[in-house]
Design a protein around this motif. Structure first.
Motif, PDB file in Angstrom:
ATOM      1  N   ALA A  24       0.841  -1.194   0.000  1.00  0.00           N
ATOM      2  CA  ALA A  24       0.000   0.000   0.000  1.00  0.00           C
ATOM      3  C   ALA A  24       0.879   1.248   0.000  1.00  0.00           C
ATOM      4  O   ALA A  24       1.994   1.237   0.530  1.00  0.00           O
ATOM      5  N   PHE A  25       0.380   2.298  -0.603  1.00  0.00           N
ATOM      6  CA  PHE A  25       1.062   3.580  -0.575  1.00  0.00           C
ATOM      7  C   PHE A  25       0.328   4.445   0.444  1.00  0.00           C
ATOM      8  O   PHE A  25      -0.640   5.126   0.137  1.00  0.00           O
ATOM      9  N   LYS A  26       0.804   4.393   1.684  1.00  0.00           N
ATOM     10  CA  LYS A  26       0.095   5.039   2.784  1.00  0.00           C
ATOM     11  C   LYS A  26       0.099   6.551   2.668  1.00  0.00           C
ATOM     12  O   LYS A  26      -0.711   7.225   3.281  1.00  0.00           O
ATOM     13  N   ASN A  27       1.053   7.077   1.884  1.00  0.00           N
ATOM     14  CA  ASN A  27       1.139   8.527   1.758  1.00  0.00           C
ATOM     15  C   ASN A  27       0.228   9.075   0.662  1.00  0.00           C
ATOM     16  O   ASN A  27       0.229  10.272   0.413  1.00  0.00           O
ATOM     17  N   SER A  29      -3.537   9.852  -0.896  1.00  0.00           N
ATOM     18  CA  SER A  29      -4.935  10.028  -0.527  1.00  0.00           C
ATOM     19  C   SER A  29      -5.808   9.144  -1.399  1.00  0.00           C
ATOM     20  O   SER A  29      -5.333   8.576  -2.397  1.00  0.00           O
ATOM     21  N   ASP A  30      -7.097   9.022  -1.037  1.00  0.00           N
ATOM     22  CA  ASP A  30      -8.008   8.215  -1.845  1.00  0.00           C
ATOM     23  C   ASP A  30      -8.081   8.732  -3.276  1.00  0.00           C
ATOM     24  O   ASP A  30      -8.110   7.947  -4.237  1.00  0.00           O
ATOM     25  N   TRP A  36      -3.970   6.876  -9.840  1.00  0.00           N
ATOM     26  CA  TRP A  36      -2.565   6.465  -9.853  1.00  0.00           C
ATOM     27  C   TRP A  36      -2.053   6.160 -11.259  1.00  0.00           C
ATOM     28  O   TRP A  36      -0.895   6.463 -11.601  1.00  0.00           O
ATOM     29  N   TYR A  37      -2.902   5.557 -12.078  1.00  0.00           N
ATOM     30  CA  TYR A  37      -2.457   5.127 -13.404  1.00  0.00           C
ATOM     31  C   TYR A  37      -2.131   6.295 -14.321  1.00  0.00           C
ATOM     32  O   TYR A  37      -1.461   6.135 -15.351  1.00  0.00           O
ATOM     33  N   ARG A  38      -2.543   7.491 -13.966  1.00  0.00           N
ATOM     34  CA  ARG A  38      -2.308   8.669 -14.788  1.00  0.00           C
ATOM     35  C   ARG A  38      -0.942   9.315 -14.495  1.00  0.00           C
ATOM     36  O   ARG A  38      -0.505  10.205 -15.218  1.00  0.00           O
TER      37      ARG A  38
END
Length: 558
Positions: A24-27, A29-30, A36-38
């Motif tokens: 997971a990337f805890k840093n 946000s939702d 993310w893919y962009r």
């Protein structure tokens, strides 16, 4: 379109806890995770496709509207983020029951539904392709040995045998699954009442039940052994609910829904006597126009809503970029041509071929195919259609499949490969695998097909936030979502550089991809690792920024 669940998932859930490491990337946000893919790896440390980077730097306006044909399920054409993004056949007058443009399709305003009839009833369940193949060849090959088969029939005989093997395996597996669900439904009231003694508010968690099970179990039976002996001791009753929770079937309603689905697979998908074309009334052995309807978004009482998958795919490609809601597609100069060929089961080669011909003849530049199957009864029909698309400068993009298998050795259709050692069928076909946002050994999605010869490149296809049916949004995973990343990129390139050929656009996309020099897990294996570059022909991941820069250079040389 295959039923959502797989036997592997089912048996993983009931036999043991997943051993897959969670990242997971805890840093983030939702909202950052949803996009993310962009992102761009150098700027954001996220292995996305760098489309946001390109849009930040781009100051030019696109020149040309590009039609992307999406061969898929029906779609939610009233979705707020998609409503004005559909191709409109300006030569056709809506709802006058006349083929105004003489293209062989009446009232085809936004595309065509090859899975419905004129009354707008539509196919919900269809055969798996290997069932169609067995039905086709049973009379010729049933109970025969290889030495009894002539040389000219040997290829078909071997496919028949391969189909029989898969049919027997799947029929047995789904039969056991149905028995398990029937047992769970029968035991549910007893289990529920028993657990009330320990949890009056019925607010138990899996972890709490696990602790209770360890305390009260009287043996080390597997779930299947408990079920087959109809155990009713306290340990078994607790374990039954643990299984329900793991399977996300912890209510009677959910269990019954699953039972209905598995029952339909056995009695429709896997039933050699089930005629999935009866509703259409066409001749499935002849390529001809005249069947289907112009409604790409049918909502009808008594028919399951099948708009989810197609809506997810078209959102990635063509969602409105200017309305500041939901998600953003690749360009507002993309128009979606919706061609419905998918349902619960395998797509029919006739519908695939006819949809490709329709797309080409009605102006599509890109064809997205986010579906696939292990067999192809009429592969030549589809191969001829792919060649037709190539001859008319149309690019075809296909998801490599979610079987976690090697496309070089295990056939997966539609394909530009005949799987007989002959050269590729065409040069306008891109096969796309799926990557995740985790730049480690799980970078390639665990479900994704791969192939050094038959998968061209990878694109993000895991945890993708997109549009879905009922004017909503959701996150899903699959090569079905990786393919439209490439289709959107191809359309974006053409909207700026319309003089490029399909072969040039394909090569630009492949040559401009990002390279990651890391070892990754080979999907479908326990612990085998290889360099990421070994799992596709290019060894790369789609990069929109690089593709647009390279397209500009290539275009200037023309």
């Amino acid at each position: 379109m295959k039923f959502q669940y797989t036997l592997l998932l089912f048996f993983t859930l009931i036999i043991g806890r997943s051993q897959e490491k969670q990242h997971a990337f805890k840093n983030l946000s939702d909202s950052q995770i949803q996009t993310w893919y962009r992102k761009d790896y150098k700027e954001d440390s996220i292995p996305g496709i760098s489309i946001d980077k390109w849009y930040k730097q781009n100051k030019k306006k696109s020149k040309t509207a590009i039609i992307v044909a999406v061969l898929d399920t029906q779609v939610d054409s009233n979705h707020k983020n998609l409503k004005n993004q559909f191709w409109v056949n300006s030569k056709e007058i809506p709802n006058n029951n006349i083929d105004d443009d003489n293209n062989g399709y009446i009232d085809d305003i936004h595309g065509w539904n090859f899975t419905s009839n004129k009354k707008e009833d539509y196919i919900v369940w269809g055969n798996f392709e290997y069932v169609r193949l067995i039905r086709e060849y049973d009379q010729t090959f049933k109970n025969k040995k290889e030495n009894e088969i002539s040389a000219k029939d040997l290829t078909n005989y071997k496919e028949y045998q391969r189909a029989l093997k898969l049919f027997e395996s799947e029929n047995t597996g789904y039969g056991r699954w149905l028995s398990s669900l029937e047992h769970s439904i029968k035991m549910f009231p007893i289990v529920k009442d028993t657990l009330k003694y320990y949890f009056p508010k019925e607010d138990y968690t899996y972890s709490q039940l696990d602790s209770l099970y360890k305390k009260y179990k009287i043996n080390d039976k597997t779930y299947r052994q408990m079920r087959e002996s109809d155990d009713k001791d306290l340990g078994a009753l607790i374990y039954y609910m643990m299984v329900n929770i793991r399977n996300k079937e912890n209510t009677l309603e959910l269990l019954n829904d699953s039972k209905t689905g598995i029952d339909s697979i056995l009695n429709k998908n896997l039933n050699k006597n089930f005629n999935d074309r009866a509703l259409l009334g066409d001749n499935p052995n002849i390529l001809e126009k005249g069947y289907g309807s112009g409604n790409i978004s049918i909502s009808k009482e008594g028919f399951k809503n099948l708009q989810g998958h197609g809506t997810k795919v078209i959102g990635i490609i063509g969602a409105n970029r200017k309305n500041d809601i939901g998600i953003k597609g690749f360009s507002d100069n993309i128009k979606i041509m919706s061609l419905n060929i998918s349902y619960s089961g395998d797509e029919n080669d006739k519908d695939i071929a006819m949809a490709i011909y329709y797309a080409v003849d009605n102006g599509a530049k890109v064809i997205n195919m986010s579906f696939g199957k292990e067999f192809s009864l009429h592969q030549q029909w589809v191969s001829d259609a792919l060649k037709y698309a190539e001859n008319h400068n149309v690019l075809v993009v296909h998801g490599s499949g979610n079987e976690k298998s090697d496309n070089d050795t295990v056939p997966y259709y539609p394909s530009d490969n005949n799987y007989d050692g002959t050269p590729e069928i065409c040069n306008n076909f891109i096969n796309v695998g799926s990557t995740s946002r985790r730049l480690d050994n799980t970078f390639v999605s665990a479900f994704s097909n791969y192939g050094k010869q038959n998968v061209d490149l990878f694109a993000p296809g895991e945890e993708i936030y997109t549009t879905t049916k009922n004017d909503s949004y959701g996150t899903d995973s699959g090569t079905s979502l990786a393919a439209p990343m490439v289709s959107g990129t191809a359309a974006l390139i053409w909207s700026y550089y319309p003089k490029l050929t399909a072969v040039e656009v394909k090569q630009i996309i492949i040559d401009s991809g990002s390279q990651y020099n890391i070892e990754v897990n080979v999907p479908g294996t326990k612990d085998k690792k290889v360099l990421f570059s070994q799992l596709s022909k290019s060894g790369k991941v789609l990069n929109v920024y690089n593709a647009m820069k390279l397209a500009e250079k290539v275009s200037k040389k023309k």
